[in-house]
Write a protein that holds these residues in place. Sequence first.
Motif, short mmCIF file in Angstrom:
data_model
loop_
_atom_site.label_atom_id
_atom_site.label_comp_id
_atom_site.label_asym_id
_atom_site.label_seq_id
_atom_site.Cartn_x
_atom_site.Cartn_y
_atom_site.Cartn_z
N LEU A 158 0.74 -1.22 0.01
CA LEU A 158 0.11 0.06 0.16
C LEU A 158 0.75 1.26 -0.03
O LEU A 158 1.73 1.50 0.95
N GLU A 159 0.34 2.10 -1.00
CA GLU A 159 1.05 3.37 -1.07
C GLU A 159 0.23 4.54 -0.80
O GLU A 159 -1.05 4.46 -0.70
N PHE A 160 0.75 5.60 -0.44
CA PHE A 160 -0.14 7.01 0.11
C PHE A 160 -1.02 7.12 -1.23
O PHE A 160 -2.20 7.59 -1.06
N GLY A 161 -0.68 6.99 -2.49
CA GLY A 161 -1.12 7.45 -3.69
C GLY A 161 -2.36 6.36 -4.01
O GLY A 161 -2.85 6.67 -5.05
N TYR A 162 -2.16 5.30 -3.62
CA TYR A 162 -3.27 4.31 -3.82
C TYR A 162 -4.69 4.87 -3.34
O TYR A 162 -5.68 4.44 -3.80
N GLN A 174 -6.89 2.30 -5.37
CA GLN A 174 -6.42 2.01 -6.64
C GLN A 174 -5.20 1.30 -6.59
O GLN A 174 -3.96 2.02 -6.48
N PHE A 175 -5.06 -0.11 -6.97
CA PHE A 175 -3.88 -0.72 -6.82
C PHE A 175 -3.08 -0.55 -8.20
O PHE A 175 -3.61 -0.15 -9.30
N ASN A 176 -1.91 -0.75 -8.22
CA ASN A 176 -1.05 -0.71 -9.55
C ASN A 176 -1.50 -1.72 -10.62
O ASN A 176 -1.24 -1.31 -11.66
N MET A 260 -9.60 -9.66 -3.85
CA MET A 260 -8.60 -10.01 -4.62
C MET A 260 -8.12 -11.48 -4.37
O MET A 260 -6.99 -11.79 -4.73
N GLU A 261 -8.92 -12.49 -4.21
CA GLU A 261 -8.84 -13.64 -3.75
C GLU A 261 -9.57 -14.58 -4.91
O GLU A 261 -10.59 -14.26 -5.29
N SER A 262 -9.22 -15.88 -4.94
CA SER A 262 -9.93 -16.69 -5.81
C SER A 262 -11.38 -17.13 -5.27
O SER A 262 -11.43 -17.32 -3.98
#
Length: 294
Positions: A158-162, A174-176, A260-262
């Motif tokens: 996790l980043e601040f910009g996410y 919002q992930f990369n 975001m898991e199966s």
Amino acid sequence: MDEIRDYLEPFYSVLQEYYEEKEREKDRKHPQAYKPKVEKFLKYFYESVDDISHRNLKSIHTRDVSTYLMKVVDSNHVNHYYSLKSFFDFTYSKDYTSDVMKNIRIPKTEVKNKEYLNLEEINKIKLFCNDKNQKIEDRLLIGFNLYTGLSRKFLKELEFGYFQPSGDNRYYLQFNNFKTVTICSHLSELFNEYKEAYKVLKGENKIFNYDGNYLSTKTKDITVKIISRKITPTIYSNTFIKEMLRITKNDVLMVSELLMESPHTISQHLEEIDEEEIKYERYLESLEMLYEKK
């Protein structure tokens, strides 16, 4: 589709419509993981029908899907089931097929005993997250575990910009890899407090400067001070999955996309839920509004 194979041609227009609808939905992403499984079934159906005139969606019956699922390798059985359920729920809603999946039961999987937080523990943890006498970075870490259920592999990146604003001081992540996760008001408030405390943080600054192993250790160390029991991120995730399955009435696909898991991973928690239970307490009631159709 990248190319039209012979066995997909009779179903092409409906498949395109299905994929496009999924792409338009805000709360569900384009089902790339399910696409090959749907197309694999259509190939099976196409090749099993001798009469060319019957190679169409209207000719597909429950027995075709049931027979196909019996041929699938056990480890993939559940994922194939949910892939086909997603597709045929769509075709049924459009009257392209009958309710093909109606009498097909969810495949049973071997479920190991899973550990969950109980309601008393959850309430104590919620109080900790709201206690401004505690360190905001600790409260935010525990808040992420409690209110998102995301595994440590996502938390550590996790980043601040996410964090992207979604109105009313709320955020979504919002992930990369372009996956998005909507977060509840409680967690948004914690993030706003964190942002105020560390005003210099922005962009690519990591939210948690821990590797995956230490993130687990830190979570356990904080939680043992709150409830006198070491709780791993996995137990937090188990609890979140269990409650979200209740809120969404066992919508495995929605919960799998949220974490975001199966679907297979999520479906392992179905055995833990009393499907006949009408009244139950839940700690994520504030999340229900996230799943209303807009």
